[in-house]
Scaffold this motif. Structure first.
Motif, PDB file in Angstrom:
ATOM      1  N   GLU A 220       0.793  -1.223   0.000  1.00  0.00           N
ATOM      2  CA  GLU A 220       0.000   0.000   0.000  1.00  0.00           C
ATOM      3  C   GLU A 220       0.826   1.274   0.000  1.00  0.00           C
ATOM      4  O   GLU A 220       0.280   2.356  -0.171  1.00  0.00           O
ATOM      5  CB  GLU A 220      -0.948   0.015   1.211  1.00  0.00           C
ATOM      6  CG  GLU A 220      -1.956  -1.126   1.214  1.00  0.00           C
ATOM      7  CD  GLU A 220      -3.045  -0.920   2.248  1.00  0.00           C
ATOM      8  OE1 GLU A 220      -3.720   0.113   2.198  1.00  0.00           O
ATOM      9  OE2 GLU A 220      -3.198  -1.791   3.119  1.00  0.00           O
ATOM     10  N   GLY A 221       2.136   1.197   0.229  1.00  0.00           N
ATOM     11  CA  GLY A 221       2.920   2.418   0.277  1.00  0.00           C
ATOM     12  C   GLY A 221       2.497   3.291   1.434  1.00  0.00           C
ATOM     13  O   GLY A 221       2.543   2.896   2.599  1.00  0.00           O
ATOM     14  N   LYS A 222       2.040   4.498   1.151  1.00  0.00           N
ATOM     15  CA  LYS A 222       1.603   5.437   2.188  1.00  0.00           C
ATOM     16  C   LYS A 222       0.099   5.341   2.434  1.00  0.00           C
ATOM     17  O   LYS A 222      -0.503   6.263   2.985  1.00  0.00           O
ATOM     18  CB  LYS A 222       1.969   6.863   1.764  1.00  0.00           C
ATOM     19  CG  LYS A 222       3.469   7.108   1.593  1.00  0.00           C
ATOM     20  CD  LYS A 222       4.239   6.930   2.889  1.00  0.00           C
ATOM     21  CE  LYS A 222       5.709   7.221   2.740  1.00  0.00           C
ATOM     22  NZ  LYS A 222       6.039   8.643   2.648  1.00  0.00           N
ATOM     23  N   ASN A 223      -0.536   4.233   2.048  1.00  0.00           N
ATOM     24  CA  ASN A 223      -1.987   4.101   2.139  1.00  0.00           C
ATOM     25  C   ASN A 223      -2.469   3.236   3.297  1.00  0.00           C
ATOM     26  O   ASN A 223      -3.647   2.935   3.379  1.00  0.00           O
ATOM     27  CB  ASN A 223      -2.540   3.498   0.839  1.00  0.00           C
ATOM     28  CG  ASN A 223      -2.665   4.524  -0.260  1.00  0.00           C
ATOM     29  OD1 ASN A 223      -3.595   5.327  -0.279  1.00  0.00           O
ATOM     30  ND2 ASN A 223      -1.731   4.508  -1.182  1.00  0.00           N
ATOM     31  N   ASP A 224      -1.578   2.798   4.177  1.00  0.00           N
ATOM     32  CA  ASP A 224      -1.984   1.880   5.238  1.00  0.00           C
ATOM     33  C   ASP A 224      -2.667   2.619   6.377  1.00  0.00           C
ATOM     34  O   ASP A 224      -2.236   3.687   6.801  1.00  0.00           O
ATOM     35  CB  ASP A 224      -0.760   1.135   5.771  1.00  0.00           C
ATOM     36  CG  ASP A 224      -1.118   0.240   6.926  1.00  0.00           C
ATOM     37  OD1 ASP A 224      -1.825  -0.746   6.691  1.00  0.00           O
ATOM     38  OD2 ASP A 224      -0.707   0.543   8.054  1.00  0.00           O
ATOM     39  N   ILE A 225      -3.759   2.057   6.897  1.00  0.00           N
ATOM     40  CA  ILE A 225      -4.557   2.735   7.922  1.00  0.00           C
ATOM     41  C   ILE A 225      -3.794   2.904   9.226  1.00  0.00           C
ATOM     42  O   ILE A 225      -4.005   3.878   9.960  1.00  0.00           O
ATOM     43  CB  ILE A 225      -5.886   1.980   8.161  1.00  0.00           C
ATOM     44  CG1 ILE A 225      -6.831   2.832   9.028  1.00  0.00           C
ATOM     45  CG2 ILE A 225      -5.653   0.619   8.799  1.00  0.00           C
ATOM     46  CD1 ILE A 225      -8.231   2.283   9.104  1.00  0.00           C
ATOM     47  N   ASP A 226      -2.873   1.979   9.537  1.00  0.00           N
ATOM     48  CA  ASP A 226      -2.116   2.085  10.773  1.00  0.00           C
ATOM     49  C   ASP A 226      -0.913   3.018  10.629  1.00  0.00           C
ATOM     50  O   ASP A 226      -0.579   3.772  11.542  1.00  0.00           O
ATOM     51  CB  ASP A 226      -1.628   0.703  11.216  1.00  0.00           C
ATOM     52  CG  ASP A 226      -2.772  -0.202  11.646  1.00  0.00           C
ATOM     53  OD1 ASP A 226      -2.663  -1.408  11.404  1.00  0.00           O
ATOM     54  OD2 ASP A 226      -3.753   0.308  12.208  1.00  0.00           O
ATOM     55  N   GLN A 227      -0.266   2.957   9.466  1.00  0.00           N
ATOM     56  CA  GLN A 227       0.983   3.685   9.299  1.00  0.00           C
ATOM     57  C   GLN A 227       0.894   4.783   8.242  1.00  0.00           C
ATOM     58  O   GLN A 227       1.879   5.468   7.996  1.00  0.00           O
ATOM     59  CB  GLN A 227       2.095   2.703   8.880  1.00  0.00           C
ATOM     60  CG  GLN A 227       2.206   1.463   9.745  1.00  0.00           C
ATOM     61  CD  GLN A 227       2.744   1.759  11.126  1.00  0.00           C
ATOM     62  OE1 GLN A 227       3.294   2.818  11.351  1.00  0.00           O
ATOM     63  NE2 GLN A 227       2.570   0.837  12.050  1.00  0.00           N
ATOM     64  N   GLY A 228      -0.259   4.940   7.593  1.00  0.00           N
ATOM     65  CA  GLY A 228      -0.374   5.858   6.471  1.00  0.00           C
ATOM     66  C   GLY A 228      -0.079   7.302   6.848  1.00  0.00           C
ATOM     67  O   GLY A 228      -0.474   7.784   7.899  1.00  0.00           O
TER      68      GLY A 228
END
Length: 643
Positions: A220-228
């Motif tokens: 997801e790159g910068k799209n993750d709900i935890d780490q976005g």
């Protein structure tokens, strides 16, 4: 070359500062929401009936095609049926559904939706296959359609219709006229379905479901709900299009330039019945060589007076590839292009360096995350892409690191055409490590022909990194013609899981230092040295920043003059590392501001150059010239792992 939609100087930003915060939809558009921040192309994209209508596949071009971008019916929400379940028929839409503008993600202003975390997204539109696609092709034996039940039935067709998706995030399912066409999993890759047998005369109803949980279980790159870090991108986020092809048609090309021997080899994958494949190489519109072969075999063509591709001279040869029947008639034809260049490792000044066309060229350029305030990860127009790349050329850079994102093919086309070296990241995944290999392999395969891409970067700063040495070696085995940077910035540890650190293999020892240069690595016997990220110096330009966030940078400056001086200082600081310690590449953070980050050389809306480009260009060119001086002192060497 000066492209439209250019930036403005700081002295002319007062009016734009006001307008950018109040930007609304263009007159006549159905989008009445307010844009948080507009670009010079927002109104054009918002008012276009068919946005991003440029041919989406520049390295395999046919004359006939139909973009399906534009207004679709839409419904989204976690409570809707999950498209990942792949049910046999699509759900029903409400009587008066919302409207979304494809291919902009529902999180974006340009989509007309502007909602986050829809999770389950459903799209619907009707289309009619252009009747002229059937004229003169002999795709049936009489009047009417040659496809599906409305023609002469499956198996009798003499032509096919393909449905292409350039990118959908993440789990998708496609239906045509109520029947499932197929499913796909993956955020970054293009995929295709043959819809011929389900077509009918007149209107056809296409339904697309997309499930994007943002749970970190996929790339997801910068799209993750935890780490976005930024606004998410979900659902259909690149062009959807139709293409008519003959039964026997060219599916893909694998292009292998060989600069050392002044030749190119082209392998053609043909679908359908077999024929002879003819490949012709053209330079400036004139055929300079040709050859013939069968499906799946390589056709090798010598190139007289060969001209290499480089950032200083991005010369591209054209290709014409045809399928010929036993009479010599053309069954199918596509056009493509290639650049004649090599990338390798070799000695310069007694140390290992990256070589371009057999010679050390200092690689210097920005980190580019490819975000837009109006389209998020989807550029508003093709011109907007060109503008970003041209600004970097104007600044004197010769490299772009495409960070945590894979772009549509047109982005790489413009990098090829303008002359920019590209480091391509595999966008990070966070948790169970079960998807990266096959998705990374597909990304490498789909972008293999781009001459601009010179380095693959499977991991960044230990985010989602696992089994790094093995993945690095495996990436190299997938594409021995390019360099591999196994874990860019391995000296950074996110902390949410144990950091694998330096894999010890690959072609680069790469560290990240902010602002830097800091502790720059030195070449070893097997790896060149890279400063994969440095800089990160910020400046806030009122009216050109993403609203409602705390704006940050690794270091802040108070003015354009101060930021320019700091930028120049950082470039000058590279000189001893290049000439004395063997630094071969450096990546400055970053091309543009991105939401809360204000460390770009351009504002997030691309309306302001935040540094004095004339002064900055001198410093950039000085750093690149330091590498040139080192190369000129060399008396001879042989490249390693080159073409």
């Amino acid at each position: 070359m000066r492209l439209s939609g250019g930036v403005r100087t700081v002295g002319a930003i007062a009016l734009w500062s006001l307008l950018s915060t109040l930007a609304i939809a263009a007159p006549g558009s159905s989008n009445t929401a307010r844009s948080k921040l507009s670009t010079p192309w927002t109104d054009e994209a918002n008012s276009a009936p068919v946005p991003l209508a440029d041919y989406p596949r520049p390295q395999l071009v046919r004359k006939d095609w139909l973009a399906l971008n534009g207004r679709w019916d839409y419904m989204g929400g976690a409570s809707l049926p999950n498209p990942a379940n792949g049910q046999s028929s699509p759900p029903s839409f409400p009587r008066n559904p919302e409207s979304i503008k494809v291919p902009f993600p529902p999180e974006s202003f340009l989509s007309g939706i502007m909602r986050d975390l829809e999770i389950n997204m459903w799209y619907r539109r009707t289309f009619e296959v252009p009747r002229q696609w059937n004229q003169g092709r002999g795709w049936n034996n009489g009047p009417g359609w040659g496809w599906g039940p409305g023609g002469h039935g499956p198996g009798s067709q003499r032509g096919r219709v393909l449905l292409h998706f350039e990118a959908v995030a993440t789990n998708s399912v496609v239906y045509l006229n109520g029947r499932q066409v197929g499913q796909h999993r993956g955020r970054w890759e293009s995929f295709t379905f043959d819809i011929t047998d389900l077509l009918r005369p007149g209107d056809n109803t296409l339904v697309v479901g997309a499930n994007d949980p943002h749970d970190g279980l996929t790339s997801e790159g910068k799209n993750d709900i935890d780490q976005g870090d930024y606004t998410f991108t979900s659902g259909i986020w690149q062009t959807v299009w139709l293409e008519p092809v003959p039964d026997s048609h060219i599916r893909e090309l694998t292009i292998r330039p060989n600069l050392q021997e002044s030749k190119v080899s082209v392998q053609t994958n043909v679908s359908g019945s077999r024929g002879t494949v003819k490949v012709s190489v053209l330079a400036n519109g004139r055929t300079i060589g040709s050859g013939r072969g069968g499906n799946g075999t390589e056709v090798t063509i010598s190139i007289p007076n060969a001209r290499s591709w480089s950032p200083d001279d991005p010369f591209l040869y054209d290709l014409q590839v045809q399928i010929l029947d036993f009479r010599g008639s053309v069954v199918d034809e596509v056009t493509s292009y290639f650049g004649l260049r090599s990338i390798s490792l070799g000695e310069a000044g007694g140390k290992l360096h990256p070589l371009l066309n057999g010679r050390f060229v200092m690689q210097l350029g920005p980190l580019d995350q490819g975000y837009w305030p109006d389209g998020i990860q989807t550029s508003p127009t093709d011109t907007a892409i060109q503008n970003d790349l041209q600004n970097m050329k104007d600044l004197g850079f010769n490299l772009i690191r495409k960070h945590a994102k894979v772009e549509p093919q047109r982005w790489y086309y413009w990098a090829d055409k303008m002359g920019l070296l590209v480091w391509q990241d595999m966008p990070s995944m966070w948790y169970p490590d079960n998807q990266l290999p096959w998705e990374w392999q597909t990304i490498i395969h789909q972008h293999y022909n781009a001459p601009s891409i010179v380095t693959w970067v499977p991991f960044n700063e230990n985010w989602g990194a696992y089994d790094v040495a093995r993945i690095t070696a495996w990436t190299k085995s997938l594409d021995p013609s390019r360099l591999v940077n196994g874990n860019s910035g391995y000296n950074n540890a996110p902390g949410y899981r144990p950091a694998p650190g330096d894999p010890g293999n690959g072609d680069f020892d790469d560290r990240h230092n902010y602002p830097g240069p800091g502790d720059v690595p030195e070449p070893s016997a097997t790896r060149a040295a890279a400063l994969g990220e440095f800089g990160g110096v910020g400046l806030m330009i009122e009216g050109h920043m993403w609203p409602g966030v705390n704006h940050t940078a690794y270091e802040m400056q108070p003015s354009v003059q101060a930021l320019t001086s700091r930028f120049v200082e950082l470039q000058n600081d590279l000189d001893p590392f290049i000439q004395e310690r063997g630094l071969g590449a450096a990546v400055y953070t970053q091309l543009s501001d991105v939401e809360h980050e204000v460390n770009g050389v351009l504002t997030y809306d691309r309306k302001v150059r935040k540094i004095d480009f004339a002064k900055a260009r001198v410093a950039v060119k000085r750093a690149i010239e330091a590498g040139n001086r080192l190369a000129k002192r060399m008396e001879g060497y042989e490249g390693k792992e080159g073409l």
